[in-house]
Design an enzyme around this catalytic site. Sequence first.
Site, PDB file in Angstrom:
ATOM      1  N   GLY A 131       3.841  72.118  45.828  1.00 53.53           N
ATOM      2  CA  GLY A 131       4.819  71.098  46.436  1.00 53.53           C
ATOM      3  C   GLY A 131       4.811  69.678  45.443  1.00 53.53           C
ATOM      4  N   TYR A 132       5.326  69.709  44.339  1.00 52.81           N
ATOM      5  CA  TYR A 132       5.499  68.669  43.712  1.00 52.81           C
ATOM      6  C   TYR A 132       6.526  68.023  43.634  1.00 52.81           C
ATOM      7  CZ  TYR A 132       0.841  68.991  41.091  1.00 52.81           C
ATOM      8  OH  TYR A 132      -0.360  68.984  40.877  1.00 52.81           O
ATOM      9  N   GLU A 253      -1.121  73.910  34.298  1.00 58.72           N
ATOM     10  CA  GLU A 253       0.220  74.517  34.353  1.00 58.72           C
ATOM     11  C   GLU A 253       0.832  74.693  33.048  1.00 58.72           C
ATOM     12  OE1 GLU A 253       2.669  72.601  37.162  1.00 58.72           O
ATOM     13  OE2 GLU A 253       4.210  74.299  36.711  1.00 58.72           O
TER      14      GLU A 253
HETATM   15  C1  LIG Z   1      11.263  78.360  36.996  1.00 61.86           C
HETATM   16  C2  LIG Z   1      10.867  76.831  37.697  1.00 61.86           C
HETATM   17  C3  LIG Z   1       9.976  76.941  38.568  1.00 61.86           C
HETATM   18  C4  LIG Z   1       9.591  75.747  39.265  1.00 61.86           C
HETATM   19  N1  LIG Z   1       8.771  75.740  40.184  1.00 61.86           N
HETATM   20  C5  LIG Z   1       8.226  74.711  40.693  1.00 61.86           C
HETATM   21  C6  LIG Z   1       7.315  74.785  41.751  1.00 61.86           C
HETATM   22  O1  LIG Z   1       6.695  75.576  41.940  1.00 61.86           O
HETATM   23  N2  LIG Z   1       6.898  73.344  42.319  1.00 61.86           N
HETATM   24  C7  LIG Z   1       7.573  72.203  42.344  1.00 61.86           C
HETATM   25  O2  LIG Z   1       7.212  71.252  42.651  1.00 61.86           O
HETATM   26  N3  LIG Z   1       8.434  72.304  41.068  1.00 61.86           N
HETATM   27  C8  LIG Z   1       9.084  73.356  40.444  1.00 61.86           C
HETATM   28  N4  LIG Z   1       9.988  73.387  39.386  1.00 61.86           N
HETATM   29  C9  LIG Z   1      10.443  71.993  39.094  1.00 61.86           C
HETATM   30  C10 LIG Z   1      10.174  71.532  37.963  1.00 61.86           C
HETATM   31  O3  LIG Z   1       8.909  70.881  37.753  1.00 61.86           O
HETATM   32  C11 LIG Z   1      11.497  70.380  37.567  1.00 61.86           C
HETATM   33  O4  LIG Z   1      12.661  71.109  37.396  1.00 61.86           O
HETATM   34  C12 LIG Z   1      11.101  69.547  36.244  1.00 61.86           C
HETATM   35  O5  LIG Z   1       9.847  68.913  36.296  1.00 61.86           O
HETATM   36  C13 LIG Z   1      12.365  68.680  35.733  1.00 61.86           C
HETATM   37  O6  LIG Z   1      12.688  67.833  36.837  1.00 61.86           O
HETATM   38  P1  LIG Z   1      14.205  68.049  37.370  1.00 61.86           P
HETATM   39  O7  LIG Z   1      14.685  69.288  37.479  1.00 61.86           O
HETATM   40  O8  LIG Z   1      14.206  67.125  38.537  1.00 61.86           O
HETATM   41  O9  LIG Z   1      15.095  67.273  36.243  1.00 61.86           O
HETATM   42  P2  LIG Z   1      15.172  65.773  35.739  1.00 61.86           P
HETATM   43  O10 LIG Z   1      14.020  65.275  36.001  1.00 61.86           O
HETATM   44  O11 LIG Z   1      16.416  65.099  36.737  1.00 61.86           O
HETATM   45  O12 LIG Z   1      15.775  65.873  34.367  1.00 61.86           O
HETATM   46  C14 LIG Z   1      17.111  66.230  34.095  1.00 61.86           C
HETATM   47  C15 LIG Z   1      17.256  66.229  32.688  1.00 61.86           C
HETATM   48  O13 LIG Z   1      17.029  64.973  32.166  1.00 61.86           O
HETATM   49  C16 LIG Z   1      16.217  65.005  31.111  1.00 61.86           C
HETATM   50  N5  LIG Z   1      15.277  63.761  31.089  1.00 61.86           N
HETATM   51  C17 LIG Z   1      14.709  63.256  32.398  1.00 61.86           C
HETATM   52  N6  LIG Z   1      13.915  62.488  32.015  1.00 61.86           N
HETATM   53  C18 LIG Z   1      13.959  62.080  30.789  1.00 61.86           C
HETATM   54  C19 LIG Z   1      13.369  61.107  29.888  1.00 61.86           C
HETATM   55  N7  LIG Z   1      12.346  60.010  30.270  1.00 61.86           N
HETATM   56  N8  LIG Z   1      13.418  61.320  28.772  1.00 61.86           N
HETATM   57  C20 LIG Z   1      14.298  62.187  28.056  1.00 61.86           C
HETATM   58  N9  LIG Z   1      14.980  63.156  29.093  1.00 61.86           N
HETATM   59  C21 LIG Z   1      14.732  63.082  30.365  1.00 61.86           C
HETATM   60  C22 LIG Z   1      15.292  66.230  31.421  1.00 61.86           C
HETATM   61  O14 LIG Z   1      14.387  66.628  30.238  1.00 61.86           O
HETATM   62  C23 LIG Z   1      16.104  67.139  31.897  1.00 61.86           C
HETATM   63  O15 LIG Z   1      17.202  67.746  30.566  1.00 61.86           O
HETATM   64  C24 LIG Z   1      10.250  74.683  38.700  1.00 61.86           C
HETATM   65  C25 LIG Z   1      11.111  74.510  37.905  1.00 61.86           C
HETATM   66  C26 LIG Z   1      11.670  75.756  37.196  1.00 61.86           C
HETATM   67  C27 LIG Z   1      12.812  75.636  36.255  1.00 61.86           C
END
Ligand SMILES: Cc1cc2nc3c(=O)[nH]c(=O)nc-3n(C[C@H](O)[C@H](O)[C@H](O)COP(=O)(O)OP(=O)(O)OC[C@H]3O[C@@H](n4cnc5c(N)ncnc54)[C@H](O)[C@@H]3O)c2cc1C
Length: 398
Positions: A131-132, A253
């Site tokens: 739950g992150y 991870e």
């Molecule tokens: C298959 C899969 C499994 C997952 N499982 C889990 C799980 O079990 N538990 C959990 O907690 N989460 C999980 N996640 C979530 C994952 O950790 C997030 O999707 C990831 O951290 C990106 O966050 P976001 O989706 O909110 O994208 P955002 O942070 O909104 O990013 C959107 C876009 O903006 C870009 N971006 C954002 N900030 C910057 C920056 N500072 N500089 C340049 N570019 C930037 C990113 O690279 C991306 O392209 C999972 C994701 C996937 C795809």
Amino acid sequence: MSDLEAFRAETAAWLEANCPPEMRQPARGDEDACWGGRNATFKPGQKEWLDKMAAKGWTVPDWPKEYGGGGLSRAETKILNQEMARLRCRQPLSSFGIWMLGPALLKFGTEAQKKHFLPPIARGEIRWCQGYSEPGSGSDLASLQTSAVDEGDHFVVNGQKIWTSYADKADWIFCLTRTDKNEKHKGITFLLFDMASEGVTTKPIELISGASAFCETFFDDVKVPKTYGEGVSSVVYEVNKGWDVAKYLLGHERSMISGMGGGGGSLSLGQQLSDAIGRDENGQMVDPILRAKAAELDVDLLAFRAMAERFGDTFKAGMCHPAQPNMMKYAGTEMNKDRLELVMSAGGSAALEWESEASNGGKKSRDWLRTKANSIEGGTSEVMLNVVSKQILQLPNK
Ligand SMILES: Cc1cc2nc3c(=O)[nH]c(=O)nc-3n(C[C@H](O)[C@H](O)[C@H](O)COP(=O)(O)OP(=O)(O)OC[C@H]3O[C@@H](n4cnc5c(N)ncnc54)[C@H](O)[C@@H]3O)c2cc1C
């Protein structure tokens, strides 16, 4: 014969004698793997393989024996992985407990927490979810808002998580919560609780493929006890110090997602593509352009594996750069995307088929699509590059 050579011979003999034939076929994907848990369902051979490996402590070979591990040295663990890869034995258990929570508990947990939580992880009895992420807190994870309010002998948790992989199938969650609204990083607490607690609900997110590997996870006044018995706190490390645990866990991870634990057993890209598109009279892949590209990517993979081995050794010795998991994740996941792109272009339109027995349920196309998510989960490639540029290359932070 040296001790390690003797260990290799014994290990190979034991694996040959004990690994069920079904567990010597590659898994089709995540859903074909054994995840354990309170409500586990097993495919043929999975339970027998899990129980036999867990009895030897080999679901977590390098964890200490007192916590359900095998107590193997790093060299012995490498040999076990190599022999499993050579004999094509599957990993007996896929588990966020093993890949993520376990290493964090080994570093930050109290003795009571380790004894309570680690053995059931090693035996595959409890399935954990992570739950992150929250809506609005993905890359900027430390902005998370799910709150845990101290109510004496328990916390009350309210908020929402998103993209929680397999939350609907998990028994327990390791969850980042906000315990101080006035501090960003220093106001986060790492909490462990049961997903069957009153007030926890999950809603699967349906993907374009029809599968739903993720969930939205909601917490409405969830009562989380402060302890689960003598000295077994629900807080890992300390209240408001959860960010330290969260970062350490993310390092594990990221290493796992980078593919570092792969063991190197699969066929080279050159062999796979030659089998698929044919060989010329010299036994070489018929298409010289594909052959050159496959060779380049196979050399990259060998270099990556060598780097991963060195990283593993420096990590174990506590000498690894803190941003190295970011570098490994970026390199491993981007390389894997390139490899699967080549497999798909070599396979043509037939590679897109994904239902027949002949295609092993569309293994190629499913693996190809899965690689796209690897460079997002656990932190995106863009964010990994930001960290490498600042912390390793020391580039200015504009
Ligand atoms: C298959 C899969 C499994 C997952 N499982 C889990 C799980 O079990 N538990 C959990 O907690 N989460 C999980 N996640 C979530 C994952 O950790 C997030 O999707 C990831 O951290 C990106 O966050 P976001 O989706 O909110 O994208 P955002 O942070 O909104 O990013 C959107 C876009 O903006 C870009 N971006 C954002 N900030 C910057 C920056 N500072 N500089 C340049 N570019 C930037 C990113 O690279 C991306 O392209 C999972 C994701 C996937 C795809």
